[in-house]
Write a protein that holds these residues in place. Sequence first.
Motif, PDB file in Angstrom:
ATOM      1  N   GLY A   5      -6.313  -3.351  -5.427  1.00 29.42           N
ATOM      2  CA  GLY A   5      -5.473  -2.309  -6.006  1.00 29.42           C
ATOM      3  C   GLY A   5      -6.129  -0.945  -5.909  1.00 29.42           C
ATOM      4  N   ASN A   6      -7.457  -0.897  -6.001  1.00 24.77           N
ATOM      5  CA  ASN A   6      -8.147   0.383  -5.874  1.00 24.77           C
ATOM      6  C   ASN A   6      -7.977   0.978  -4.481  1.00 24.77           C
ATOM      7  OD1 ASN A   6      -9.188   0.802  -8.498  1.00 24.77           O
ATOM      8  ND2 ASN A   6     -10.772  -0.707  -8.121  1.00 24.77           N
ATOM      9  N   SER A   7      -8.049   0.148  -3.463  1.00 27.30           N
ATOM     10  CA  SER A   7      -7.806   0.631  -2.107  1.00 27.30           C
ATOM     11  C   SER A   7      -6.323   0.972  -1.922  1.00 27.30           C
ATOM     12  CB  SER A   7      -8.230  -0.416  -1.080  1.00 27.30           C
ATOM     13  OG  SER A   7      -9.629  -0.586  -1.093  1.00 27.30           O
ATOM     14  N   TYR A   8      -5.467   0.147  -2.507  1.00 25.90           N
ATOM     15  CA  TYR A   8      -4.022   0.370  -2.370  1.00 25.90           C
ATOM     16  C   TYR A   8      -3.592   1.714  -2.945  1.00 25.90           C
ATOM     17  CZ  TYR A   8       0.953   0.052  -3.438  1.00 25.90           C
ATOM     18  OH  TYR A   8       2.288   0.334  -3.566  1.00 25.90           O
ATOM     19  N   LYS A   9      -4.129   2.098  -4.094  1.00 25.70           N
ATOM     20  CA  LYS A   9      -3.685   3.354  -4.701  1.00 25.70           C
ATOM     21  C   LYS A   9      -3.967   4.535  -3.773  1.00 25.70           C
ATOM     22  CE  LYS A   9      -6.638   2.727  -8.355  1.00 25.70           C
ATOM     23  NZ  LYS A   9      -7.498   2.985  -9.513  1.00 25.70           N
ATOM     24  N   GLN A  84      -4.525  15.288 -19.393  1.00 31.82           N
ATOM     25  CA  GLN A  84      -3.832  14.062 -19.799  1.00 31.82           C
ATOM     26  C   GLN A  84      -3.764  13.075 -18.636  1.00 31.82           C
ATOM     27  OE1 GLN A  84      -0.282  16.035 -21.177  1.00 31.82           O
ATOM     28  NE2 GLN A  84      -0.885  15.817 -23.328  1.00 31.82           N
ATOM     29  N   MET A  85      -3.504  13.587 -17.446  1.00 30.46           N
ATOM     30  CA  MET A  85      -3.490  12.746 -16.249  1.00 30.46           C
ATOM     31  C   MET A  85      -4.852  12.074 -16.070  1.00 30.46           C
ATOM     32  SD  MET A  85      -3.162  13.981 -12.279  1.00 30.46           S
ATOM     33  CE  MET A  85      -4.846  14.618 -12.286  1.00 30.46           C
ATOM     34  N   LEU A  86      -5.910  12.868 -16.190  1.00 30.31           N
ATOM     35  CA  LEU A  86      -7.261  12.317 -16.046  1.00 30.31           C
ATOM     36  C   LEU A  86      -7.563  11.299 -17.145  1.00 30.31           C
ATOM     37  CD1 LEU A  86      -9.184  15.542 -14.997  1.00 30.31           C
ATOM     38  CD2 LEU A  86      -8.689  13.557 -13.548  1.00 30.31           C
ATOM     39  N   SER A  87      -7.063  11.537 -18.346  1.00 31.33           N
ATOM     40  CA  SER A  87      -7.265  10.570 -19.432  1.00 31.33           C
ATOM     41  C   SER A  87      -6.712   9.212 -19.059  1.00 31.33           C
ATOM     42  CB  SER A  87      -6.591  11.060 -20.722  1.00 31.33           C
ATOM     43  OG  SER A  87      -7.236  12.187 -21.227  1.00 31.33           O
ATOM     44  N   TRP A  88      -5.491   9.187 -18.519  1.00 29.61           N
ATOM     45  CA  TRP A  88      -4.899   7.918 -18.090  1.00 29.61           C
ATOM     46  C   TRP A  88      -5.710   7.299 -16.959  1.00 29.61           C
ATOM     47  CZ3 TRP A  88      -1.759   4.912 -20.587  1.00 29.61           C
ATOM     48  CH2 TRP A  88      -0.863   5.437 -21.513  1.00 29.61           C
ATOM     49  N   MET A  89      -6.214   8.121 -16.048  1.00 30.73           N
ATOM     50  CA  MET A  89      -6.994   7.604 -14.922  1.00 30.73           C
ATOM     51  C   MET A  89      -8.329   7.024 -15.394  1.00 30.73           C
ATOM     52  SD  MET A  89      -6.071  10.551 -12.119  1.00 30.73           S
ATOM     53  CE  MET A  89      -6.879   9.757 -10.718  1.00 30.73           C
ATOM     54  N   PHE A  90      -8.967   7.677 -16.369  1.00 32.72           N
ATOM     55  CA  PHE A  90     -10.210   7.140 -16.921  1.00 32.72           C
ATOM     56  C   PHE A  90      -9.915   5.845 -17.677  1.00 32.72           C
ATOM     57  CE2 PHE A  90     -11.831  11.785 -17.325  1.00 32.72           C
ATOM     58  CZ  PHE A  90     -12.148  11.814 -15.979  1.00 32.72           C
ATOM     59  N   TRP A  91      -8.817   5.822 -18.421  1.00 35.52           N
ATOM     60  CA  TRP A  91      -8.419   4.625 -19.171  1.00 35.52           C
ATOM     61  C   TRP A  91      -8.172   3.463 -18.211  1.00 35.52           C
ATOM     62  CZ3 TRP A  91      -3.665   1.877 -19.553  1.00 35.52           C
ATOM     63  CH2 TRP A  91      -3.587   0.992 -20.639  1.00 35.52           C
ATOM     64  N   GLU A  92      -7.562   3.766 -17.073  1.00 32.94           N
ATOM     65  CA  GLU A  92      -7.293   2.719 -16.078  1.00 32.94           C
ATOM     66  C   GLU A  92      -8.593   2.057 -15.634  1.00 32.94           C
ATOM     67  OE1 GLU A  92      -7.013   1.157 -11.922  1.00 32.94           O
ATOM     68  OE2 GLU A  92      -8.039   3.001 -12.526  1.00 32.94           O
ATOM     69  N   GLN A  93      -9.597   2.852 -15.333  1.00 34.19           N
ATOM     70  CA  GLN A  93     -10.859   2.286 -14.861  1.00 34.19           C
ATOM     71  C   GLN A  93     -11.664   1.650 -15.990  1.00 34.19           C
ATOM     72  OE1 GLN A  93     -12.505   2.324 -11.369  1.00 34.19           O
ATOM     73  NE2 GLN A  93     -10.310   1.970 -11.397  1.00 34.19           N
ATOM     74  N   TYR A 158      -0.191   2.156 -11.421  1.00 32.84           N
ATOM     75  CA  TYR A 158       0.762   1.303 -10.720  1.00 32.84           C
ATOM     76  C   TYR A 158       0.049   0.225  -9.913  1.00 32.84           C
ATOM     77  CZ  TYR A 158       4.482  -0.122  -7.514  1.00 32.84           C
ATOM     78  OH  TYR A 158       5.380  -0.862  -6.791  1.00 32.84           O
ATOM     79  N   ALA A 159      -1.074   0.581  -9.318  1.00 30.96           N
ATOM     80  CA  ALA A 159      -1.747  -0.286  -8.345  1.00 30.96           C
ATOM     81  C   ALA A 159      -1.962  -1.712  -8.844  1.00 30.96           C
ATOM     82  CB  ALA A 159      -3.068   0.342  -7.919  1.00 30.96           C
ATOM     83  N   TYR A 160      -2.545  -1.867 -10.017  1.00 35.25           N
ATOM     84  CA  TYR A 160      -2.774  -3.221 -10.532  1.00 35.25           C
ATOM     85  C   TYR A 160      -1.644  -3.711 -11.435  1.00 35.25           C
ATOM     86  CZ  TYR A 160      -7.467  -3.359  -8.586  1.00 35.25           C
ATOM     87  OH  TYR A 160      -8.530  -3.382  -7.723  1.00 35.25           O
ATOM     88  N   THR A 161      -0.909  -2.783 -12.036  1.00 36.31           N
ATOM     89  CA  THR A 161       0.172  -3.194 -12.932  1.00 36.31           C
ATOM     90  C   THR A 161       1.303  -3.864 -12.169  1.00 36.31           C
ATOM     91  OG1 THR A 161      -0.378  -1.362 -14.425  1.00 36.31           O
ATOM     92  CG2 THR A 161       1.756  -2.420 -14.731  1.00 36.31           C
ATOM     93  N   HIS A 162       1.632  -3.359 -10.992  1.00 34.67           N
ATOM     94  CA  HIS A 162       2.794  -3.902 -10.282  1.00 34.67           C
ATOM     95  C   HIS A 162       2.554  -5.318  -9.765  1.00 34.67           C
ATOM     96  CE1 HIS A 162       0.992  -2.991  -6.347  1.00 34.67           C
ATOM     97  NE2 HIS A 162       2.042  -3.516  -5.760  1.00 34.67           N
ATOM     98  N   TRP A 181       9.557   1.788 -15.197  1.00 36.43           N
ATOM     99  CA  TRP A 181       8.593   2.710 -14.586  1.00 36.43           C
ATOM    100  C   TRP A 181       8.100   2.172 -13.236  1.00 36.43           C
ATOM    101  CZ3 TRP A 181       3.253   1.407 -14.197  1.00 36.43           C
ATOM    102  CH2 TRP A 181       2.419   2.432 -13.756  1.00 36.43           C
ATOM    103  N   LEU A 182       7.835   0.871 -13.164  1.00 39.21           N
ATOM    104  CA  LEU A 182       7.435   0.273 -11.881  1.00 39.21           C
ATOM    105  C   LEU A 182       8.498   0.516 -10.822  1.00 39.21           C
ATOM    106  CD1 LEU A 182       5.984  -3.160 -13.102  1.00 39.21           C
ATOM    107  CD2 LEU A 182       4.678  -1.202 -12.225  1.00 39.21           C
ATOM    108  N   ASP A 183       9.767   0.381 -11.204  1.00 38.86           N
ATOM    109  CA  ASP A 183      10.874   0.636 -10.270  1.00 38.86           C
ATOM    110  C   ASP A 183      10.905   2.098  -9.838  1.00 38.86           C
ATOM    111  OD1 ASP A 183      11.639  -2.028 -10.453  1.00 38.86           O
ATOM    112  OD2 ASP A 183      13.246  -1.634 -11.909  1.00 38.86           O
ATOM    113  N   ARG A 184      10.632   3.011 -10.767  1.00 37.87           N
ATOM    114  CA  ARG A 184      10.640   4.442 -10.403  1.00 37.87           C
ATOM    115  C   ARG A 184       9.529   4.754  -9.402  1.00 37.87           C
ATOM    116  NH1 ARG A 184      12.186   4.776 -15.732  1.00 37.87           N
ATOM    117  NH2 ARG A 184      10.083   5.091 -16.560  1.00 37.87           N
ATOM    118  N   VAL A 185       8.356   4.187  -9.615  1.00 37.54           N
ATOM    119  CA  VAL A 185       7.254   4.440  -8.674  1.00 37.54           C
ATOM    120  C   VAL A 185       7.633   3.871  -7.292  1.00 37.54           C
ATOM    121  CG1 VAL A 185       4.841   3.964  -8.106  1.00 37.54           C
ATOM    122  CG2 VAL A 185       5.486   4.509 -10.469  1.00 37.54           C
ATOM    123  N   ALA A 186       8.172   2.661  -7.269  1.00 41.18           N
ATOM    124  CA  ALA A 186       8.532   2.029  -5.990  1.00 41.18           C
ATOM    125  C   ALA A 186       9.653   2.770  -5.272  1.00 41.18           C
ATOM    126  CB  ALA A 186       8.937   0.568  -6.214  1.00 41.18           C
TER     127      ALA A 186
END
Length: 194
Positions: A5-9, A84-93, A158-162, A181-186
């Motif tokens: 998923g990390n490569s996929y994103k 806020q975007m970075l907060s979500w990205m840090f939370w993801e990792q 999205y990468a690992y959630t989907h 949300w997954l549908d919106r990203v796709a």
Amino acid sequence: MPSSGNSYKVRLLLALLDQPVQTIDVEYGSDTLTQAKAETRLPFGKAPVLELDDGTLLPESNAILVWLGQGTRFVPKDALQQAQMLSWMFWEQNQHEGVIAVRAALLNYPHRKAQATPERLAELLTSGNGLLQIMDDHLRMRDWLVGDDASLADLCLYAYTHTAEARGGFDLAPFPALRDWLDRVAALPGYVAL
């Protein structure tokens, strides 16, 4: 690493930006992975790594996203929304990947099977459902994680959630806002699948 998923994103962002890239696959157990490590092409010992035109190697998927996303629609212009975007990205990792992706890895990678004890899988399932609930609660009030459009945070999570259901054995039925949300990203123009 095609299954990561990390490569996929990173591949997803490049596709959404319609930016061509040459990839070298370094899947677990492959000769290319062994060679890349021997040649120190993986500074932190793992993929993905972005090699810039001048030969600079940039490891870590979210750092690559930030580098590639600068000046694009996927990085909010507002400083608070960027944070806020970075907060979500840090939370993801820090939180999400260590549970959602790890459970999928234990179930799908042969070299991780010994770690897939019933107790560990149950613990990850419980923790993962809590993390998915955080996302679902947040997305009940908005279409995107931050602001009025997709950002790097959405692509990152999205990468690992989907694949949480298909690869990690999570049931996403209890998370309707997350599924929407997954549908919106796709549905984003230029989207590519894992």
